[in-house]
Scaffold this motif. Structure first.
Motif, PDB file in Angstrom:
ATOM      1  N   UNK A   4       0.700  -1.295   0.092  1.00 16.48           N
ATOM      2  CA  UNK A   4       0.098  -0.012  -0.032  1.00 16.48           C
ATOM      3  C   UNK A   4       0.925   1.231   0.081  1.00 16.48           C
ATOM      4  N   UNK A   5       0.413   2.169  -0.954  1.00 21.41           N
ATOM      5  CA  UNK A   5       1.043   3.469  -0.883  1.00 21.41           C
ATOM      6  C   UNK A   5       0.763   4.611  -0.069  1.00 21.41           C
ATOM      7  N   UNK A   6       1.302   5.262   0.849  1.00 25.64           N
ATOM      8  CA  UNK A   6       0.718   6.176   1.635  1.00 25.64           C
ATOM      9  C   UNK A   6       1.300   7.480   1.267  1.00 25.64           C
ATOM     10  N   UNK A   7       0.151   8.260   1.087  1.00 29.04           N
ATOM     11  CA  UNK A   7       0.896   9.699   0.512  1.00 29.04           C
ATOM     12  C   UNK A   7       1.346  10.811   1.561  1.00 29.04           C
ATOM     13  N   UNK A   8       2.104  11.436   1.135  1.00 31.89           N
ATOM     14  CA  UNK A   8       2.754  12.535   2.159  1.00 31.89           C
ATOM     15  C   UNK A   8       1.792  13.249   2.957  1.00 31.89           C
ATOM     16  N   UNK A   9       0.578  13.550   2.521  1.00 37.71           N
ATOM     17  CA  UNK A   9      -0.395  14.211   3.428  1.00 37.71           C
ATOM     18  C   UNK A   9      -0.775  13.548   4.636  1.00 37.71           C
ATOM     19  N   UNK A  10      -0.647  12.179   4.383  1.00 36.34           N
ATOM     20  CA  UNK A  10      -1.100  11.301   5.427  1.00 36.34           C
ATOM     21  C   UNK A  10       0.110  11.245   6.588  1.00 36.34           C
ATOM     22  N   UNK A  11       1.378  11.434   6.331  1.00 38.21           N
ATOM     23  CA  UNK A  11       2.200  11.194   7.310  1.00 38.21           C
ATOM     24  C   UNK A  11       3.172  12.657   7.682  1.00 38.21           C
ATOM     25  N   UNK A  12       3.362  13.509   6.583  1.00 34.76           N
ATOM     26  CA  UNK A  12       4.226  15.017   6.709  1.00 34.76           C
ATOM     27  C   UNK A  12       3.680  15.574   7.969  1.00 34.76           C
ATOM     28  N   UNK A  13       2.366  15.651   8.246  1.00 33.51           N
ATOM     29  CA  UNK A  13       1.887  16.642   9.315  1.00 33.51           C
ATOM     30  C   UNK A  13       2.520  16.107  10.679  1.00 33.51           C
ATOM     31  N   UNK A  14       2.283  14.654  10.621  1.00 36.83           N
ATOM     32  CA  UNK A  14       2.604  14.130  12.013  1.00 36.83           C
ATOM     33  C   UNK A  14       4.234  14.021  12.085  1.00 36.83           C
ATOM     34  N   UNK A  15       4.820  13.903  11.318  1.00 37.00           N
ATOM     35  CA  UNK A  15       6.478  13.810  11.130  1.00 37.00           C
ATOM     36  C   UNK A  15       6.973  15.174  11.436  1.00 37.00           C
ATOM     37  N   UNK A  16       5.929  16.176  11.156  1.00 36.56           N
ATOM     38  CA  UNK A  16       6.360  17.643  11.463  1.00 36.56           C
ATOM     39  C   UNK A  16       6.288  18.021  12.869  1.00 36.56           C
ATOM     40  N   UNK A  17       5.211  17.178  13.390  1.00 31.10           N
ATOM     41  CA  UNK A  17       5.114  17.522  15.053  1.00 31.10           C
ATOM     42  C   UNK A  17       5.920  16.646  15.966  1.00 31.10           C
ATOM     43  N   UNK A  18       6.654  15.824  15.282  1.00 30.41           N
ATOM     44  CA  UNK A  18       7.354  14.761  16.346  1.00 30.41           C
ATOM     45  C   UNK A  18       8.834  14.965  15.926  1.00 30.41           C
ATOM     46  N   UNK A  19       9.178  15.524  14.861  1.00 38.35           N
ATOM     47  CA  UNK A  19      10.748  15.762  14.535  1.00 38.35           C
ATOM     48  C   UNK A  19      11.113  14.706  13.534  1.00 38.35           C
ATOM     49  N   UNK A  20      10.406  13.777  13.331  1.00 33.11           N
ATOM     50  CA  UNK A  20      10.636  12.855  12.419  1.00 33.11           C
ATOM     51  C   UNK A  20      10.799  13.120  11.056  1.00 33.11           C
ATOM     52  N   UNK A  21      10.325  14.552  10.752  1.00 33.05           N
ATOM     53  CA  UNK A  21      10.550  15.406   9.488  1.00 33.05           C
ATOM     54  C   UNK A  21      12.163  15.526   9.042  1.00 33.05           C
ATOM     55  N   UNK A  22      12.805  15.439  10.130  1.00 28.93           N
ATOM     56  CA  UNK A  22      14.315  15.723  10.080  1.00 28.93           C
ATOM     57  C   UNK A  22      14.789  14.507   9.254  1.00 28.93           C
ATOM     58  N   UNK A  23      14.677  13.207   9.689  1.00 27.37           N
ATOM     59  CA  UNK A  23      15.176  12.206   8.922  1.00 27.37           C
ATOM     60  C   UNK A  23      14.643  12.008   7.434  1.00 27.37           C
ATOM     61  N   UNK A  24      13.423  12.193   7.556  1.00 28.81           N
ATOM     62  CA  UNK A  24      12.529  12.163   6.076  1.00 28.81           C
ATOM     63  C   UNK A  24      13.231  13.108   5.144  1.00 28.81           C
ATOM     64  N   UNK A  25      13.470  14.190   5.744  1.00 30.89           N
ATOM     65  CA  UNK A  25      13.922  15.094   4.733  1.00 30.89           C
ATOM     66  C   UNK A  25      15.285  14.921   4.320  1.00 30.89           C
ATOM     67  N   UNK A  26      16.035  14.565   5.093  1.00 29.69           N
ATOM     68  CA  UNK A  26      17.490  13.957   4.642  1.00 29.69           C
ATOM     69  C   UNK A  26      17.525  12.943   3.722  1.00 29.69           C
ATOM     70  N   UNK A  27      16.463  12.011   3.936  1.00 30.26           N
ATOM     71  CA  UNK A  27      16.225  10.967   3.088  1.00 30.26           C
ATOM     72  C   UNK A  27      15.832  11.370   1.722  1.00 30.26           C
TER      73      UNK A  27
END
Ligand code: C2E
Ligand code: MG
Ligand code: MG
Ligand code: MG
Length: 286
Positions: free
Chosen positions: A70-93
């Motif tokens: 299953x493919x999950x789009x960024x709208x489903x997980x970027x907001x939560x990543x932004x709220x938790x700091x996970x946005x950093x490793x995702x952005x690096x990737x």
């Protein structure tokens, strides 16, 4: 009785809240796992010059592929990543993947392509952001002026000094700067004078009902004029029909992205597209 009702409402409310929190925590756990297990992939959507039909660049758009495919789009997980700091490793990737991919396409001879990467406002809180971007560029062995960073309008409106510093420093290194989803934020537009912006991306919501919707037509025309007067490039997002291209071309907006040309695709499929049509998009435009 009213009191009773009130209490019931409260109980239902806390139950929902609890449910929401549990769901969020579950999501967070799965996302963290996905990052560790390298379950994120970057898709690419071509950006087209309508006049030449040339693919002039790509936008990197992250996706999460679950174990069952299953493919999950960024709208489903970027907001939560932004709220938790996970946005950093995702952005690096995303940054590493997209620049490495750009290098690969350059090796194949597509040296004019640009790469646009979405940057979250949250990343701008990191004082290392500019250094990290420059480091990624050096490692990937691509020229800085082929990279474009896309920031949503909100980041510009907030008008924080560190953001301004970041933008100027990025531009000094030759990296382009786009305002994404332009027109949806409430703003005075005065901020456009203060930032070294290279392009405006007209939000898809204005393009979607063109040419029929009079209000959207007016807004689009106004944004194009604004960009022209300020000497900023203009890009239309979410183009799905030939009629939308006609409308934009008539108003001197020559660049855009959308499903009409190509959906965001995995790198291999984009490579095939580039090689098969020698960097042109295989549809007749206007
Ligand atoms: P965006 O940067 O405005 O990206 C454009 C979105 O519109 C993409 O959705 C794209 O698939 C979609 N789109 C493009 N053409 C069409 C069209 O013709 N019709 C329709 N209906 N949609 C079209 P996507 O990939 O789901 O991304 C959603 C948003 O998630 C992006 O909006 C961006 O804000 C964010 N995002 C994606 N990748 C990243 C990332 O690596 N980092 C960060 N921080 N945000 C990202
Ligand atoms: Mg974008
Ligand atoms: Mg956008
Ligand atoms: Mg968007």
């Amino acid at each position: 009785r009213a009191k009773e009702n009130g209490r019931n409402t409260f109980r239902i409310y806390t139950k929902d809240l609890h449910h929401d929190l549990t769901e969020k925590l579950e999501m967070l756990k799965r996302l963290r796992h996905a990052i560790e297990q390298e379950k994120l992939v970057v898709y690419y959507q071509p950006k087209i010059d309508f006049n030449s039909r040339r693919i002039i660049g790509m936008e990197a758009l992250v996706r999460w592929i679950e174990d069952d495919g299953t493919l999950i789009g960024p709208d489903q997980f970027i907001p939560i990543a932004e709220d938790t700091g996970l946005i950093m490793p995702i952005s690096d990737f995303v940054m590493r993947s997209a620049l490495a991919q750009l290098h690969e396409w350059r090796e194949l001879g597509f040296t004019d392509l640009t790469m646009a990467i979405n940057v979250s406002g949250k990343q701008l809180h990191s004082p290392d952001l500019v250094d990290n971007v420059l480091d990624a560029i050096r490692r990937a062995k691509v020229p800085a002026n082929r990279l474009e960073l896309e920031l949503t309008e909100q980041v510009f409106i907030e008008n924080i000094q560190s953001h301004t510093n970041f933008m100027h420093s990025i531009r000094e290194h030759g990296i382009s700067l786009a305002i994404d989803d332009f027109g949806v934020g409430y703003s005075s537009l005065a901020y456009l004078k203060n930032f070294p912006v290279t392009s405006l991306k007209i939000d898809r919501s204005f393009i979607q009902d063109l040419p029929g919707d009079k209000d959207d037509a007016t807004i689009t025309q106004t944004i194009i004029n604004l960009a022209k007067n300020l000497d900023i490039n203009i890009v239309a997002e979410g183009i799905e029909t030939e009629e939308q291209v006609d409308f934009l071309l008539e108003r001197d907006c020559n660049i855009g992205q959308g499903f009409l040309f190509s959906r965001p695709l995995p790198a291999e499929e984009i490579t095939r597209l580039l090689e098969q049509y020698q960097g042109l998009i295989p549809i007749q435009i206007a």
